[in-house]
Design a protein around this motif. Structure first.
Motif, short mmCIF file in Angstrom:
data_model
loop_
_atom_site.label_atom_id
_atom_site.label_comp_id
_atom_site.label_asym_id
_atom_site.label_seq_id
_atom_site.Cartn_x
_atom_site.Cartn_y
_atom_site.Cartn_z
N GLY A 6 -95.83 -64.69 17.85
CA GLY A 6 -94.96 -65.37 18.81
C GLY A 6 -94.09 -64.49 19.68
O GLY A 6 -93.28 -65.01 20.44
N ASP A 7 -94.22 -63.17 19.58
CA ASP A 7 -93.42 -62.35 20.51
C ASP A 7 -94.33 -61.41 21.29
O ASP A 7 -95.51 -61.30 21.01
CB ASP A 7 -92.30 -61.59 19.77
CG ASP A 7 -92.83 -60.51 18.84
OD1 ASP A 7 -94.02 -60.58 18.46
OD2 ASP A 7 -92.07 -59.61 18.49
N LYS A 8 -93.74 -60.77 22.30
CA LYS A 8 -94.56 -59.92 23.17
C LYS A 8 -94.12 -58.47 23.06
O LYS A 8 -92.93 -58.17 23.16
CB LYS A 8 -94.37 -60.38 24.63
CG LYS A 8 -94.87 -61.79 24.89
CD LYS A 8 -95.02 -62.01 26.40
CE LYS A 8 -95.75 -63.33 26.68
NZ LYS A 8 -94.99 -64.49 26.14
N PRO A 9 -95.09 -57.55 22.89
CA PRO A 9 -94.72 -56.14 22.71
C PRO A 9 -93.87 -55.59 23.85
O PRO A 9 -92.97 -54.79 23.63
CB PRO A 9 -96.06 -55.41 22.65
CG PRO A 9 -97.11 -56.45 22.48
CD PRO A 9 -96.54 -57.77 22.83
N GLY A 10 -94.15 -56.06 25.07
CA GLY A 10 -93.44 -55.49 26.22
C GLY A 10 -92.03 -56.04 26.41
O GLY A 10 -91.25 -55.49 27.19
N ALA A 11 -91.70 -57.11 25.70
CA ALA A 11 -90.43 -57.79 25.97
C ALA A 11 -89.26 -57.16 25.23
O ALA A 11 -89.39 -56.77 24.06
CB ALA A 11 -90.55 -59.26 25.58
N GLU A 12 -88.11 -57.10 25.91
CA GLU A 12 -86.89 -56.62 25.25
C GLU A 12 -86.50 -57.62 24.17
O GLU A 12 -86.66 -58.83 24.35
CB GLU A 12 -85.75 -56.55 26.25
CG GLU A 12 -85.90 -55.47 27.30
CD GLU A 12 -84.98 -55.77 28.47
OE1 GLU A 12 -83.77 -55.53 28.34
OE2 GLU A 12 -85.49 -56.25 29.48
N GLN A 13 -85.93 -57.14 23.09
CA GLN A 13 -85.37 -58.05 22.07
C GLN A 13 -83.87 -57.79 21.95
O GLN A 13 -83.08 -58.53 22.50
CB GLN A 13 -86.17 -57.95 20.77
CG GLN A 13 -87.59 -58.52 20.99
CD GLN A 13 -88.38 -58.82 19.73
OE1 GLN A 13 -88.11 -58.33 18.66
NE2 GLN A 13 -89.41 -59.64 19.89
N PHE A 14 -83.45 -56.72 21.28
CA PHE A 14 -82.01 -56.45 21.29
C PHE A 14 -81.56 -56.03 22.69
O PHE A 14 -82.32 -55.42 23.45
CB PHE A 14 -81.67 -55.34 20.29
CG PHE A 14 -81.61 -55.83 18.87
CD1 PHE A 14 -80.59 -56.69 18.47
CD2 PHE A 14 -82.57 -55.45 17.94
CE1 PHE A 14 -80.54 -57.15 17.16
CE2 PHE A 14 -82.51 -55.92 16.64
CZ PHE A 14 -81.51 -56.77 16.25
N THR A 15 -80.29 -56.36 23.01
CA THR A 15 -79.71 -55.93 24.28
C THR A 15 -79.23 -54.49 24.16
O THR A 15 -79.09 -53.96 23.04
CB THR A 15 -78.48 -56.79 24.63
OG1 THR A 15 -77.48 -56.57 23.62
CG2 THR A 15 -78.84 -58.27 24.68
#
Ligand code: ARG
Length: 416
Positions: free
Chosen positions: A203-212
């Protein structure tokens, strides 16, 4: 008693050069002297380790492993079947396989709380054989991030793994700070944080930021305040830059790094710890034991780019360490990554430094391991041909000594 280790060819990892015909004297766990063979007279009856036909190197260091995991079960659905006991049995077997492959130190960057800490302690106390373990806690994740249990009904995921909430999942700077402090309290050596999405998570994407950036900064500052290094899992372009600017010590994976990210890593002296063997195993083997298509597709979106971007980072002079993500592929195959590090731009000597002197610097153990010098632990390996000519030689290590104790001796080096 002194042990005399005769080395035909020594790569001590203090330079790119080999020295021929030297003797290392080992007393207890440490090296006391390294001298030309011609200058030592070995007393009759002394204990000798004869590697005079071999190439001797420092014990190798893998900065990215998961000792509780088995490659043939690396499928997120299995996380719900994972008990701490199962992880511990896996860990005993994996630690031994790692040591026998010539890896005398590892950094474990993520397991159930606080598996790696206990494994480290069990190995250090002599209970079981294994490498020196620099232990993280569970990898710190945002809610729904790479380290969360995604894709289950709320009732299931809340009930399944309550410790996850306390020690792993954090949202906002205050929770991040608390989780880092909790992990330090329970004995971790290093903090692992998940800056971006991942491949082997639902359900998540490798390229996407997670922590700010703010969260990463708090994590880095808090880790450093406690005298710990911090590693960030980061595939995504922006997440890599945020992590580097936040003062994180190593970028794990680094798949989608761009030129600006490369420059930032150079400016900050951040290590790139890229698992560039992993792609082969995930695409060729993992589907056979049911890795979901979603993850196979995600791997295809990063695997090849990761290797190309690794080559760019090497060329630009980014500091490189050796980290493989063992546990995703079988423990003991760690050295298979050397082939790719050389194929994608490193010299054989450079790739060996990544797994010895540079790795020791990243894991903050330079005074003990990473090079062969008087005063360091007698952690050394031998191979029967020159790894500077053919790096794949390191896939077949014939002799392993850790802390002066011989764990593997296929060449009959140990003489009485
Ligand atoms: N643990 C990592 C993740 O799930 C593995 C990435 C493997 N792929 C790669 N090309 N290195 O994101």
């Amino acid at each position: 008693p002194v042990v005399y280790v005769k080395a035909g060819h020594l790569f001590d990892a203090t330079s790119d050069n080999l020295r021929d015909n030297v003797v290392l004297t080992v007393e207890g766990e440490r090296i006391t002297k390294i001298v030309p063979a011609a200058e030592v007279s070995i007393p009759a009856g002394a204990k000798v380790v004869d590697l005079s036909q071999d190439w001797v190197l420092p014990g190798l260091i893998d900065c990215h492993v998961h000792l509780e995991s088995r490659a043939d079960e690396y499928n997120p659905i299995n996380e719900v079947r994972m008990t701490p006991f199962k992880g511990a049995f896996n860990g005993v077997v994996n630690a031994k396989a790692t040591l026998m492959a010539g890896f005398t130190s590892v950094r474990d960057v993520g397991s159930q709380p606080f598996f790696a800490v206990d494994l480290r302690n069990a190995i250090n106390s002599g209970l079981i054989p294994g490498p020196r373990v620099v232990a993280s806690g569970p990898p710190i994740s945002i809610t729904g991030g790479h380290g969360d249990m995604n894709g289950f009904a709320p009732a299931v995921s809340n009930w399944m793994y309550p410790a996850e909430k306390d020690f792993q999942i954090a949202d906002g700077p205050d929770e991040v700070r608390r989780v880092v402090r909790e992990q330090v309290k329970y004995g971790v050596d290093v903090i692992k944080i998940l800056a971006t999405g991942g491949v082997l998570s639902a359900g998540d994407k490798p390229g996407a930021e997670q922590f700010t950036y703010e969260e990463l900064k708090v994590a880095a500052d808090e880790a450093h305040r406690a005298g710990r290094k911090i590693a960030a899992h980061a595939h995504g372009t922006q997440g890599i830059k945020d992590a580097v600017r936040a003062g994180i010590d190593s970028i794990e994976h680094g798949s989608l790094i761009d030129d600006e990210g490369i420059q930032l890593m150079k400016e900050h002296g951040t290590y790139l710890d890229a698992d560039i063997y992993n792609d082969d195993y995930i695409l060729q083997e993992a589907p056979k034991f049911g890795l979901p298509q979603e993850m196979v597709d995600k791997e295809k979106s990063v695997g090849r780019l990761q290797r190309e971007n690794f080559a760019k980072a090497v060329k630009a002079g980014v500091k490189i360490t050796f980290g493989t993500d063992a546990g995703v592929y079988p423990h003991g195959d760690n050295a298979k990554q050397f082939h790719y590090m050389v194929k994608f731009g490193m010299t054989p000597a450079g790739a060996i430094h990544a797994a010895t002197s540079s790795a020791a610097d990243l894991i903050d153990r330079s005074k003990d391991v990473g090079t062969l010098e008087a005063g360091k632990y007698a952690d050394l390996i031998a191979v029967t041909s020159n790894p500077l000519d053919k790096i794949e030689t390191l896939e077949h290590v014939s002799f392993v000594m850790k802390g002066g104790k011989v764990y593997k001796d296929e060449v009959g080096a140990e003489k009485q």
